[in-house]
Design a protein around this motif. Structure first.
Motif, short mmCIF file in Angstrom:
data_model
loop_
_atom_site.label_atom_id
_atom_site.label_comp_id
_atom_site.label_asym_id
_atom_site.label_seq_id
_atom_site.Cartn_x
_atom_site.Cartn_y
_atom_site.Cartn_z
N GLN A 179 15.08 -49.17 -69.52
CA GLN A 179 15.35 -48.95 -68.17
C GLN A 179 14.50 -49.44 -67.10
O GLN A 179 14.91 -49.58 -66.17
CB GLN A 179 15.23 -47.51 -68.07
N GLU A 180 13.32 -49.73 -67.43
CA GLU A 180 12.43 -50.42 -66.57
C GLU A 180 12.56 -51.91 -66.38
O GLU A 180 11.92 -52.50 -65.35
CB GLU A 180 11.02 -50.12 -67.00
N LEU A 181 13.15 -52.55 -67.38
CA LEU A 181 12.98 -54.10 -67.23
C LEU A 181 14.37 -54.73 -66.67
O LEU A 181 15.47 -54.17 -66.89
CB LEU A 181 12.73 -54.66 -68.68
N ASP A 200 4.54 -49.12 -68.57
CA ASP A 200 3.75 -50.00 -67.42
C ASP A 200 3.26 -51.33 -68.08
O ASP A 200 3.22 -52.32 -67.26
CB ASP A 200 2.65 -49.06 -67.15
N THR A 201 2.76 -51.45 -69.24
CA THR A 201 2.55 -52.78 -69.87
C THR A 201 3.52 -53.74 -69.92
O THR A 201 3.50 -55.04 -69.45
CB THR A 201 1.93 -52.49 -71.39
N ALA A 202 4.84 -52.99 -70.54
CA ALA A 202 6.09 -53.84 -70.41
C ALA A 202 6.36 -54.38 -68.90
O ALA A 202 6.56 -55.62 -68.80
CB ALA A 202 7.16 -53.42 -71.23
N LYS A 203 6.43 -53.50 -68.15
CA LYS A 203 6.63 -53.92 -66.62
C LYS A 203 5.59 -54.84 -66.12
O LYS A 203 5.95 -55.70 -65.39
CB LYS A 203 6.60 -52.57 -65.57
N ALA A 204 4.40 -54.87 -66.46
CA ALA A 204 3.34 -55.71 -65.90
C ALA A 204 3.69 -57.02 -66.58
O ALA A 204 3.51 -58.10 -65.76
CB ALA A 204 1.97 -55.31 -66.29
N GLY A 205 3.96 -57.10 -67.73
CA GLY A 205 4.57 -58.51 -68.37
C GLY A 205 5.57 -59.16 -67.48
O GLY A 205 5.65 -60.18 -67.29
N GLU A 206 6.67 -58.24 -67.28
CA GLU A 206 7.78 -58.78 -66.21
C GLU A 206 7.22 -59.46 -65.01
O GLU A 206 7.44 -60.36 -64.66
CB GLU A 206 8.83 -57.87 -66.04
#
Ligand code: 1GP
Length: 241
Positions: A194-196, A159-165
């Motif tokens: 897979q999320e990015l 979720d942190t990575a996705k929030a960054g995107e």
């Protein structure tokens, strides 16, 4: 113009994997670079990152100038602090430490950097920087006074990575820390990837060709290695073009 970033995107869309060699001005003397750079140039390295946690401004600039005498690879700043920003490089990872809540590393230092960047030709690449627990304390943790994300909290990391995107970062960097005991777990790399919809950088504690391949196969688009080359530059021989 986003030359370096666009080249990263096009390499990835061609199915290529990228490798950045991290050179720390604190540990590398410009005068001893020649042999190291020769080996680097014959390897699969695609980028050179320059930066460290505790470096003064002049040594970064001097080192970047010297590196550029030896290679045509893009030199990208990976700064531990504003003082390391130099126009002699090609690009700057404008890092926001989104795994922590220290305002200095989320926004304050970035505001201070603007006076250096406003008229600069450096390509600025907004990067979400995520520190992941690796088994021991790293200098990033000490310098930034933030805690890395625990590896058990997989969803929080994703979720942190996705929030960054979603915040508009153009790269996500999963960092175990220089000299990490354990690199970022492969399962976490795979789930984050897979999320990015933006490129994924992975670094910290990767020391062998097998580990490099495993991390690529798990989904890293660009891997950063510093310590393994610093300790033994014969590692370049194992990853020749
Ligand atoms: C550190 O990810 C980089 O910021 C590289 O780590 O020195 O462990 O290769 P190593």
């Amino acid at each position: 113009m986003k030359i370096i970033y666009n080249n990263i995107l096009s390499s990835i869309s061609n199915g290529e994997k990228l490798l950045a060699v991290l050179i720390d001005p604190d540990k590398t003397k410009p005068e001893g670079l020649s042999g190291f750079m020769q080996k680097l140039n014959q390897s699969i390295a695609t980028h050179i990152f320059v930066g460290g946690s505790a470096v003064d401004d002049e040594s970064t600039e001097i080192l970047v100038v010297e590196i550029k005498k030896h290679t045509t690879l893009p030199v990208v700043l990976f700064p531990g602090d504003i003082t390391q920003i130099t126009n002699k490089a090609d690009a700057l990872l404008f890092l926001s430490l989104i795994s922590g809540t220290n305002p200095s590393y989320l926004i304050s230092k970035h505001i201070k950097a603007v006076s250096k960047l406003r008229y600069s030709k450096l390509e600025v690449i907004p990067t979400g920087y995520i520190l992941i627990e690796n088994g021991r304390q790293t200098s990033v943790e000490k310098v930034t006074n933030t805690k890395p994300l625990p590896i058990e909290n997989v969803q929080q990391i994703i979720d942190t990575a996705k929030a960054g995107e979603l915040l508009g970062k153009q790269l996500i960097y999963l960092e175990a820390g220089s000299g990490a005991l354990h690199y970022v777990p492969l399962e976490i790399i795979s789930l984050v990837k897979q999320e990015l919809n933006i490129p994924l950088i992975v670094g910290g504690g990767i020391r062998t060709k097998k580990q490099l391949e495993d991390v690529y196969n798990s989904g890293a688009d660009l891997i950063v290695i510093g310590t393994a080359f610093e300790e033994d530059d014969s590692f370049f021989d194992e990853i020749k073009k």
